[in-house]
Every structure is written in structure tokens, then in C-alpha cells.
Design an enzyme around this catalytic site. Structure first.
Site, short mmCIF file in Angstrom:
data_model
loop_
_atom_site.label_atom_id
_atom_site.label_comp_id
_atom_site.label_asym_id
_atom_site.label_seq_id
_atom_site.Cartn_x
_atom_site.Cartn_y
_atom_site.Cartn_z
N GLU A 181 -0.60 -2.06 5.24
CA GLU A 181 0.29 -1.99 6.40
C GLU A 181 0.22 -0.63 7.07
OE1 GLU A 181 3.52 -0.93 8.84
OE2 GLU A 181 3.37 -0.11 6.80
N GLU A 182 -0.09 0.41 6.30
CA GLU A 182 0.03 1.77 6.80
C GLU A 182 -1.11 2.21 7.72
OE1 GLU A 182 2.51 3.62 6.63
OE2 GLU A 182 3.69 3.16 4.85
N ASP A 214 0.81 -1.22 0.00
CA ASP A 214 0.00 0.00 0.00
C ASP A 214 0.84 1.27 0.00
OD1 ASP A 214 0.77 -0.92 2.55
OD2 ASP A 214 -0.73 0.32 3.55
N ARG A 265 17.95 -6.13 15.02
CA ARG A 265 18.34 -6.39 16.39
C ARG A 265 17.46 -7.49 16.95
NH1 ARG A 265 19.24 -2.26 19.50
NH2 ARG A 265 18.98 -3.41 21.46
N HIS A 318 7.82 8.85 4.44
CA HIS A 318 6.58 9.62 4.52
C HIS A 318 6.79 11.09 4.12
CE1 HIS A 318 4.28 6.57 7.27
NE2 HIS A 318 5.15 5.96 6.48
#
Length: 389
Positions: free
Chosen positions: A135-136, A77, A174, A359
């Protein structure tokens, strides 16, 4: 051999990424993107299930040798941002652009699909390709993909994010919490409107709101362990219509980000307590809407260790230990259910103007990063299968 094969696929990766960049679609509206992906996978002879959780696609590549099932995920998306780049692949959709690299993620996973589909005779087990929508925007697309069976029978999952804050040629991750949880809250304070010159006859919701903003700033500094990173941000405050009118309502909106569930619950409790207490102190009413978003993304130690070994040795990348970062990712839901690792692949390069943050209206990537991301996903999948033979 892997690198040579990927180099041959690189031009089509760039072509696909630029096509998707020109034709972005918002969360939950990825119909054309989904159709494009389905067409590519079908032509490769890959079994697919379409319409998963809305516009998602599950592709399955079955090897001719026994082995486990590895899932690889790409999000599809775009964002409601006007593209301000001046290039031939700038968005052609007003007010919508790929400002976070999801077009690159999709192009990368399509290249990975080509790589494995051409090598089924040497492939152990199964490669599960997850092309995920939305996802956003919470609640996101990962949960609906999972509910539709995306992880059924999956032994491990890997995902990458093309990441401009680190330079191309570098990869970072990580163990444990990597990305923050994200919640949203909306607080409305109800007072009693009146004349600006007669405040004693009114209940000023703006004054109560201003006091609450300052009270909320004490949560991280006084209610959270100083060694446990957390953020409480008030992003907007709205109240009143004129300079000489006392507003009867004031609305605050904010976000909460942290890495541990107990901290997350503690912050929510304190927000609700402070909102109610401040409203009472000023004689105002209060309503609180609290929306729970994505959990913290927590990598599994063994798969992070695999990343450390494979990224340098097999993918030729410089490896960094990432700091914890406050952006959120619904890949977290996959990692709650099966082992895996989420990896950041450097996509920043000042020489190619790939320096803008995610963004941003001028966001772009160094497309060489896609070659590195594809190589890393393939190497991780092959290394897992080799260990399980």
C-alpha cells in the site's frame, strides 16, 4: 456476544501484531508476512488463494445462509524507517518498521477471520478477506489484487485504518472525498556550467530552479479554487557541486495532493506550463517526469451512513465526522469499483505513548484500538448482510 467473542480473541490479536511488528517487510517484499497469514487462515479451514498480485492473499468464508458478498481489506507492508522504540516488540529488521499500523490491520483481519469462520452456520453470504501487499509505494497492491479477481462478485467493501491522530475509543469517516489523490513530479533544468565569477558566460540552472520553486507556489493560490483544498510541495532541490561553480543542471522533486480529478489535471497542466515558461525565461532546457499516483479516496454515501449508525450502536465507539486529509490510500481503487466505506479507528493514547504521527520512528498504537477495529468491521459486514436478506 460479539464483544465477548472479540475479547477472547484480543490476546492472540496482540500476539500476532507484535510478531509482525518484530518482523516487518517492505512493499512488494512481504513473502514471510504472506506465509504467516496463509498459515493462520489455513489452520482456520478458510479457502485461500496465495500470491495474488505478488504477495497478496484472498480468503473466502462461505456462510450456510444465502446472502451477498462483503469484502474486508487489510494492508501488510512496512516502511523503510529505523525503529527507535524501546520495547520488547520493536522491529528486529534494521531500517524497516511498521510505522503506519499495517501490522495491526493484519492482526485485526485475522481476528475477524476467526470470528466468522467459527460462525458459518449463522453467516449470510460470503466474507471475502483481502490481505493486500504494497500500500505504501505506488503503483500499490490494490490494482493488482483487483486485476487478479479480488472484487469479482463483491457487493460492498470496508476497510479500517488505525489512526493515532484521534483518541482510542473514537472512529471517524466522511462521505465523498476523505483522502487525497497523490502524484509525484521530477523536473530537471539544464543550463550551462561555468565559473562562479563569470555568470554572464553561463546559464545558471540553480537560479532557474529557485525561480521555478517560487512560481510553483502560485498554483494553489492562483490557479485552484480557494474552496478546493490542494497541496503542491517541492520536497527536494539539488544542483551544483561547489560554491564557486555555476551548476549546469538543477533537479526538483515534488508531490501534488488534492480531492477532485479536474483540480488534479489543472495542477498538472500548470506545473508543466510554469516549468517550460521559467526554463525559457532563463535560457535553460527542461525535462518533466510526472507520475500519476493513487486517486482520491471517495466513500459512498449509503455506506458512510451505515458507519454512522453502526459504529456507535454496535461497536460502542464515539463517532466523528473526519476532516478531509491529505495522506493517500490505494483503497481508493476498490471504492472506484464497488460501494464501500473507509474508516479511521482511533489509536492514539498519551498514557501508552501512542502519540507519535504515522511514519515516525517512534510510532506506536494503543493496541485496544484493534479490538475496536475488529468489532467495527464485523458489525459493518453483519449490518450489510441483514439489510440484504
Amino acid at each position: 456476544m460479539r464483544q465477548e467473542a472479540l475479547k477472547s480473541l484480543f490476546p492472540i490479536m496482540v500476539e500476532r501484531r507484535r510478531y509482525l511488528h518484530r518482523h516487518p517487510e517492505l512493499s512488494f517484499k512481504e513473502q514471510k508476512t504472506s506465509a504467516y497469514v496463509a498459515d493462520v487462515l489455513t489452520k482456520l479451514g478458510i479457502d485461500i488463494i496465495v500470491g495474488v498480485g505478488g504477495n497478496g492473499i484472498i480468503g473466502t468464508i462461505r456462510g450456510q445462509l444465502p446472502g451477498k458478498t462483503v469484502a474486508l481489506r487489510a494492508d501488510m507492508d512496512a516502511l523503510p524507517i529505523q525503529d527507535e522504540k524501546t520495547c520488547d516488540y520493536a522491529s528486529q529488521v534494521p531500517g524497516v518498521m511498521h510505522a503506519c499500523g499495517h501490522d495491526g490491520h493484519t492482526a485485526v483481519l485475522l481476528a475477524v477471520a476467526e470470528y466468522f469462520s467459527a460462525r458459518k452456520e449463522a453467516l449470510h453470504g460470503e466474507i471475502r478477506l483481502l490481505f493486500q501487499p504494497a500500500e505504501e509505494v505506488c503503483p500499490g497492491g490494490a490494482l493488482s489484487m483487483i486485476e487478479a479477481g479480488a472484487l469479482d462478485g463483491v457487493d460492498v467493501i470496508y476497510g479500517v485504518h488505525l489512526w493515532t491522530p484521534i483518541p482510542v475509543g473514537t472512529a471517524a469517516s466522511r462521505p465523498g472525498p476523505l483522502m487525497a489523490s497523490t502524484d509525484e513530479f521530477f523536473i530537471e533544468l539544464s543550463g550551462r556550467g561555468g565559473h562562479g565569477g563569470m555568470p554572464h558566460a553561463a546559464i545558471d540552472s540553480v537560479v532557474a530552479g529557485a525561480a521555478l520553486v517560487m512560481q510553483l507556489q502560485s498554483i494553489v493560490s492562483r490557479s485552484v479554487n480557494p474552496l478546493d483544498p490542494a497541496v503542491v510541495t517541492i520536497g527536494s532541490i539539488h544542483g551544483g557541486t561547489a560554491q564557486n561553480v555555476i551548476a549546469d543542471t538543477c533537479r526538483l522533486a515534488g508531490t501534488v495532493r488534492c480531492f477532485h480529478e479536474e483540480t488534479r489535471q489543472r495542477i498538472r497542466e500548470r506545473i508543466e506550463q510554469l516549468a517550460q515558461g521559467t526554463a525559457q525565461a532563463y535560457g535553460a532546457g527542461v525535462s518533466i517526469e510526472y507520475m500519476t499516483g493513487y486517486p482520491s479516496l471517495v466513500n459512498h454515501q449509503p455506506e458512510f451512513e451505515r458507519f454512522e449508525q453502526i459504529a456507535a450502536k454496535e461497536a460502542g465507539l464515539a463517532v466523528e465526522l473526519s476532516a478531509q486529509i491529505m495522506p493517500a490510500e490505494d483503497f481508493a481503487y476498490y471504492l472506484q469499483r464497488v460501494p464501500g466505506c473507509f474508516m479511521l479507528v482511533g489509536a492514539g493514547n498519551p498514557e501508552k505513548n501512542a502519540t507519535y504521527p504515522h511514519h515516525h520512528p517512534k510510532f506506536d498504537i494503543d493496541e485496544d484500538a484493534m479490538l475496536h477495529a475488529a468489532g467495527l468491521l464485523i458489525a459493518m459486514a453483519q449490518a450489510f448482510q441483514s439489510d440484504r436478506q
